[in-house]
Design a protein around this motif. Structure first.
Motif, mmCIF file in Angstrom:
data_model
loop_
_atom_site.group_PDB
_atom_site.id
_atom_site.type_symbol
_atom_site.label_atom_id
_atom_site.label_comp_id
_atom_site.label_asym_id
_atom_site.label_seq_id
_atom_site.Cartn_x
_atom_site.Cartn_y
_atom_site.Cartn_z
ATOM 1 N N VAL A 97 17.777 -6.884 39.442
ATOM 2 C CA VAL A 97 18.077 -7.072 38.326
ATOM 3 C C VAL A 97 17.760 -6.147 37.196
ATOM 4 N N SER A 99 18.947 -4.422 33.145
ATOM 5 C CA SER A 99 19.439 -4.924 31.410
ATOM 6 C C SER A 99 20.348 -3.411 31.230
ATOM 7 N N TYR A 103 24.618 -6.932 27.909
ATOM 8 C CA TYR A 103 24.642 -7.290 28.794
ATOM 9 C C TYR A 103 23.221 -7.529 30.584
ATOM 10 N N SER A 104 23.032 -8.389 31.011
ATOM 11 C CA SER A 104 22.199 -8.392 31.967
ATOM 12 C C SER A 104 22.773 -8.614 33.298
ATOM 13 N N LYS A 121 24.687 -11.572 26.755
ATOM 14 C CA LYS A 121 23.830 -11.769 25.971
ATOM 15 C C LYS A 121 23.777 -11.892 24.372
#
Length: 184
Positions: A97, A99, A103-104, A121
């Motif tokens: 993950v 970020s 956006y993630s 997001k």
């Protein structure tokens, strides 16, 4: 006397023109209405440019990850399992993950396929996904292909990732639009 009358008449016209300088209220209202119409047409286009610029970030990152994953899989027996292994610079992290401001990003990787999901997001932005897989084509050749998918509508929900098969390039889901594919 005639020249004297002409001189007075010209002087009268000259004085009259000087006193009538300026714009009438109707002329000013017409100009304001025209400016208002132009602003109403241009403002929505201007406001959407910010969202387009932010969405470009996700498209660029997914394209970069797809290319890096293709190279990584060509040199290794599996796709890169973390952002740090890919060393893209914009996305970092030893996990799956990462970020940015807008956006993630979630990465999944295996030996035959990998996906990247860019979840917005902001509700005004579209989500994106991408995928790369290795498959065997009709000529029994090993091929690595990638695809980038865009959500049809802006949302903060995750976009469906591309589908993979052992005999064809990745394809986008029904809720997305294919932006581009490589190696298909």
């Amino acid at each position: 006397m005639r020249t004297e009358l002409q001189a007075k008449f010209l002087q009268h016209l000259n004085n009259r023109k000087k006193s009538e300088k300026g714009f009438t209220l109707v002329e000013l209202l017409v100009v304001i209405i025209i400016i208002g119409i132009l602003a109403a047409i241009a403002l929505p286009n201007f406001l959407s440019q910010g969202a387009k610029a932010k969405q470009t970030e996700a498209k660029q990152n997914i394209g970069t990850i797809n290319r890096v994953q293709t190279v990584h899989r060509s040199e290794n027996s599996a796709f890169a399992a973390s952002f740090d292994l890919m060393a893209t610079g914009t996305l970092t992290g030893s996990g799956l993950v990462s970020s940015t401001t807008n956006y993630s990003y979630v990465l999944t990787a295996g030996s035959e396929s990998t996906t990247i999901n860019a979840q917005a997001k902001d509700t005004g932005l579209k989500g994106y996904s991408g995928g790369t897989n290795r498959y065997t084509n009709g000529a029994s050749m090993s091929v690595i292909a990638s695809v980038i998918c865009e959500a049809k509508t802006p949302s903060i929900t995750a976009v469906s990732v591309p589908a993979f098969t052992a005999t064809s390039s990745p394809t986008c889901g029904t809720d997305t639009i294919t932006l581009g594919s490589i190696g298909a």
